[in-house]
Design an enzyme around this catalytic site. Sequence first.
Site, PDB file in Angstrom:
ATOM      1  CG  HIS A 101      35.984 -15.674 -20.226  1.00 41.46           C
ATOM      2  ND1 HIS A 101      36.248 -16.880 -19.599  1.00 41.46           N
ATOM      3  CD2 HIS A 101      34.646 -15.537 -20.218  1.00 41.46           C
ATOM      4  CE1 HIS A 101      35.115 -17.444 -19.247  1.00 41.46           C
ATOM      5  NE2 HIS A 101      34.109 -16.638 -19.599  1.00 41.46           N
ATOM      6  CG  HIS A 103      31.345 -12.103 -19.606  1.00 36.31           C
ATOM      7  ND1 HIS A 103      30.715 -12.782 -20.625  1.00 36.31           N
ATOM      8  CD2 HIS A 103      31.854 -13.048 -18.778  1.00 36.31           C
ATOM      9  CE1 HIS A 103      30.832 -14.069 -20.419  1.00 36.31           C
ATOM     10  NE2 HIS A 103      31.526 -14.264 -19.299  1.00 36.31           N
TER      11      HIS A 103
END
Length: 141
Positions: A101, A103
């Site tokens: 992932h 940010h």
Amino acid sequence: MIKDDCIFCKIANGVIPAQALYEDDQFKVILDRGPASKGHALVLPKKHFDNVFSMDEDYTGKVFTIAAKVARAINEEFGCDGMNILQNNNEAAGQTVFHFHMHIIPRYRDDKVNLVWEPGEITDGQIDEYAEAIRNRLKKQ
């Protein structure tokens, strides 16, 4: 591939609801439920990858394009003073959920977000040695 025990796989694929900002057939971008700042978002691939080392070039190329697009929208909406776009790989680097992932963290003057480090030192010999070693690895890929 989707992992049954991965919370980000479930969120990215709609099994667990989330506030989606962007979605296509490969990615979903959501607002972070534990935000560092107002507008903090996560770019999640729908396919499971533990980290960037296991991602193929199709995904690695597209992830930053999506992150930049969403970052622009967040910046325009909230008038941020800055923006961090970052991604952690493995526990030693701060990764806590082992599904890739990225940010997107809007920054505001005097916020309490702390993403700084003290610059280290490196000799000319070390920088030459490290550069040569990495270039050799790149040739093998």
